[in-house]
Design a protein around this motif. Sequence first.
Motif, PDB file in Angstrom:
ATOM      1  N   PHE A 114      67.359  35.111   9.934  1.00 31.16           N
ATOM      2  CA  PHE A 114      67.060  36.342  10.666  1.00 31.16           C
ATOM      3  C   PHE A 114      65.942  37.105   9.963  1.00 31.16           C
ATOM      4  N   ILE A 115      64.908  37.456  10.706  1.00 31.85           N
ATOM      5  CA  ILE A 115      63.785  38.218  10.142  1.00 31.85           C
ATOM      6  C   ILE A 115      64.014  39.696  10.428  1.00 31.85           C
ATOM      7  N   ILE A 116      64.181  40.490   9.381  1.00 28.75           N
ATOM      8  CA  ILE A 116      64.401  41.927   9.542  1.00 28.75           C
ATOM      9  C   ILE A 116      63.085  42.575   9.990  1.00 28.75           C
ATOM     10  N   ASP A 118      61.167  45.082   9.678  1.00 31.15           N
ATOM     11  CA  ASP A 118      60.829  46.299   8.942  1.00 31.15           C
ATOM     12  C   ASP A 118      59.354  46.686   9.073  1.00 31.15           C
ATOM     13  N   SER A 119      58.622  45.993   9.936  1.00 28.12           N
ATOM     14  CA  SER A 119      57.227  46.327  10.244  1.00 28.12           C
ATOM     15  C   SER A 119      56.831  45.584  11.516  1.00 28.12           C
ATOM     16  N   GLU A 120      55.730  46.012  12.135  1.00 22.11           N
ATOM     17  CA  GLU A 120      55.240  45.299  13.319  1.00 22.11           C
ATOM     18  C   GLU A 120      54.795  43.888  12.944  1.00 22.11           C
ATOM     19  N   LYS A 121      54.309  43.748  11.727  1.00 25.30           N
ATOM     20  CA  LYS A 121      53.900  42.427  11.250  1.00 25.30           C
ATOM     21  C   LYS A 121      55.093  41.480  11.209  1.00 25.30           C
ATOM     22  N   ALA A 122      56.249  42.003  10.798  1.00 29.32           N
ATOM     23  CA  ALA A 122      57.459  41.183  10.758  1.00 29.32           C
ATOM     24  C   ALA A 122      57.889  40.781  12.167  1.00 29.32           C
ATOM     25  N   VAL A 123      57.691  41.675  13.130  1.00 27.19           N
ATOM     26  CA  VAL A 123      57.992  41.342  14.527  1.00 27.19           C
ATOM     27  C   VAL A 123      57.116  40.183  14.989  1.00 27.19           C
ATOM     28  N   GLY A 124      55.822  40.266  14.663  1.00 32.68           N
ATOM     29  CA  GLY A 124      54.904  39.184  15.010  1.00 32.68           C
ATOM     30  C   GLY A 124      55.278  37.878  14.338  1.00 32.68           C
ATOM     31  N   GLN A 125      55.768  37.958  13.101  1.00 30.41           N
ATOM     32  CA  GLN A 125      56.181  36.750  12.383  1.00 30.41           C
ATOM     33  C   GLN A 125      57.369  36.093  13.069  1.00 30.41           C
ATOM     34  N   PHE A 126      58.292  36.914  13.565  1.00 28.14           N
ATOM     35  CA  PHE A 126      59.458  36.388  14.288  1.00 28.14           C
ATOM     36  C   PHE A 126      59.023  35.580  15.508  1.00 28.14           C
ATOM     37  N   TYR A 127      58.116  36.146  16.302  1.00 26.50           N
ATOM     38  CA  TYR A 127      57.667  35.435  17.505  1.00 26.50           C
ATOM     39  C   TYR A 127      56.838  34.207  17.151  1.00 26.50           C
ATOM     40  N   LYS A 128      56.086  34.304  16.101  1.00 26.83           N
ATOM     41  CA  LYS A 128      55.286  33.165  15.669  1.00 26.83           C
ATOM     42  C   LYS A 128      56.183  31.987  15.298  1.00 26.83           C
ATOM     43  N   GLU A 129      57.256  32.278  14.571  1.00 26.04           N
ATOM     44  CA  GLU A 129      58.167  31.209  14.167  1.00 26.04           C
ATOM     45  C   GLU A 129      58.938  30.631  15.343  1.00 26.04           C
ATOM     46  N   ASN A 130      58.985  31.377  16.453  1.00 21.81           N
ATOM     47  CA  ASN A 130      59.643  30.880  17.663  1.00 21.81           C
ATOM     48  C   ASN A 130      58.643  30.323  18.674  1.00 21.81           C
ATOM     49  N   GLY A 131      57.421  30.061  18.204  1.00 20.37           N
ATOM     50  CA  GLY A 131      56.421  29.411  19.043  1.00 20.37           C
ATOM     51  C   GLY A 131      55.801  30.283  20.115  1.00 20.37           C
ATOM     52  N   ILE A 132      55.836  31.586  19.933  1.00 15.75           N
ATOM     53  CA  ILE A 132      55.271  32.521  20.909  1.00 15.75           C
ATOM     54  C   ILE A 132      54.001  33.126  20.322  1.00 15.75           C
ATOM     55  N   GLY A 133      52.860  32.892  20.974  1.00 14.85           N
ATOM     56  CA  GLY A 133      51.577  33.364  20.475  1.00 14.85           C
ATOM     57  C   GLY A 133      51.333  34.837  20.759  1.00 14.85           C
ATOM     58  N   LYS A 134      50.350  35.420  20.085  1.00 12.21           N
ATOM     59  CA  LYS A 134      50.030  36.837  20.224  1.00 12.21           C
ATOM     60  C   LYS A 134      49.568  37.196  21.635  1.00 12.21           C
ATOM     61  N   ARG A 135      48.965  36.228  22.328  1.00  5.89           N
ATOM     62  CA  ARG A 135      48.475  36.501  23.680  1.00  5.89           C
ATOM     63  C   ARG A 135      49.608  36.555  24.704  1.00  5.89           C
ATOM     64  N   ASP A 136      50.798  36.121  24.294  1.00  5.86           N
ATOM     65  CA  ASP A 136      51.921  36.039  25.235  1.00  5.86           C
ATOM     66  C   ASP A 136      52.732  37.323  25.315  1.00  5.86           C
ATOM     67  N   TYR A 153      65.751  50.048  12.866  1.00  7.78           N
ATOM     68  CA  TYR A 153      64.498  49.602  13.490  1.00  7.78           C
ATOM     69  C   TYR A 153      64.688  49.452  15.003  1.00  7.78           C
ATOM     70  N   ARG A 154      63.705  49.942  15.754  1.00  7.50           N
ATOM     71  CA  ARG A 154      63.699  49.804  17.213  1.00  7.50           C
ATOM     72  C   ARG A 154      62.321  49.311  17.651  1.00  7.50           C
ATOM     73  N   TYR A 155      62.315  48.362  18.577  1.00  5.83           N
ATOM     74  CA  TYR A 155      61.024  47.948  19.137  1.00  5.83           C
ATOM     75  C   TYR A 155      61.206  47.322  20.517  1.00  5.83           C
ATOM     76  N   THR A 156      60.195  47.512  21.354  1.00  5.24           N
ATOM     77  CA  THR A 156      60.188  46.978  22.727  1.00  5.24           C
ATOM     78  C   THR A 156      58.951  46.117  22.915  1.00  5.24           C
ATOM     79  N   VAL A 157      59.151  44.942  23.480  1.00  3.95           N
ATOM     80  CA  VAL A 157      58.055  43.988  23.698  1.00  3.95           C
ATOM     81  C   VAL A 157      57.948  43.681  25.188  1.00  3.95           C
ATOM     82  N   ARG A 158      56.715  43.644  25.677  1.00  8.03           N
ATOM     83  CA  ARG A 158      56.471  43.237  27.066  1.00  8.03           C
ATOM     84  C   ARG A 158      55.753  41.896  27.050  1.00  8.03           C
TER      85      ARG A 158
END
Length: 246
Positions: A114-116, A118-136, A153-158
């Motif tokens: 589980f990736i905590i 604790d930053s927007e960069k960490a959120v991006g790392q989570f999606y990267k490790e799950n095969g989801i690119g930045k353009r998605d 921590y709270r965050y919403t992704v579209r």
Amino acid sequence: MRKAYRIQLCLTAALLAGCLAGCGGSEKTSAPVKEEAQIAAETPTATPKPTATITPTPMPEPVKYQTEDKKMILYLPDKSWENVSDQDGIRLFESEGKGNITILHGTKEELEDFIIPDSEKAVGQFYKENGIGKRDYEVQKYVNNSIGDVGIYRYTVRFEEAAGFEYVYSVNYVVTAGSEIFSVSGTVQQDDVALLEQITNAVESLQICETDATAAEQTEDGHEESNEKDGGTSEDFQENPQFVEP
């Protein structure tokens, strides 16, 4: 003298004729004014149409859910949400055509992947490790409300339509307390602002009644003891809105 008298009579007659002609003209012009005034008086005044009152659609009543171990409480958006899975510390709720809500609880050792966030960069790392690119996807909201040793921590992704996912939004709320992780995430299948708000409210309604740390502080007679290691009691946790008394 007679000639001058006749000229004077002619002038007098001409002036009198002019006055009579002028009076006659004024009578002719006054008649249409009277007719216009009469028509205006006879024309009925239009009654304004009543304005329709729009009654707002009432929000559905949230449904309280409490885990069997009494550690967490969550308010689901409405009665349509069903608990379809409850195993290995993961509780999954679904509502057909709306989305799903997942509650995850465990220690950092148990949830080592589980990736905590604790930053927007960490959120991006989570999606990267799950095969989801930045353009998605796009991070529309990120909030870090951490207090001391408690991470909040709270965050919403579209997600972009071209990415081809079954859902449009992902709403996430993560709390870390000591060695424990409490995570609630919800996916929204429709591009619907009202539905997004309902699921966001549900995800962020998480209340933590007890953590391993607060349970350890309880003595056999029910009193709380101070923990010198982390410098607090369960009262310190209760100052945060996500922590409540059992």
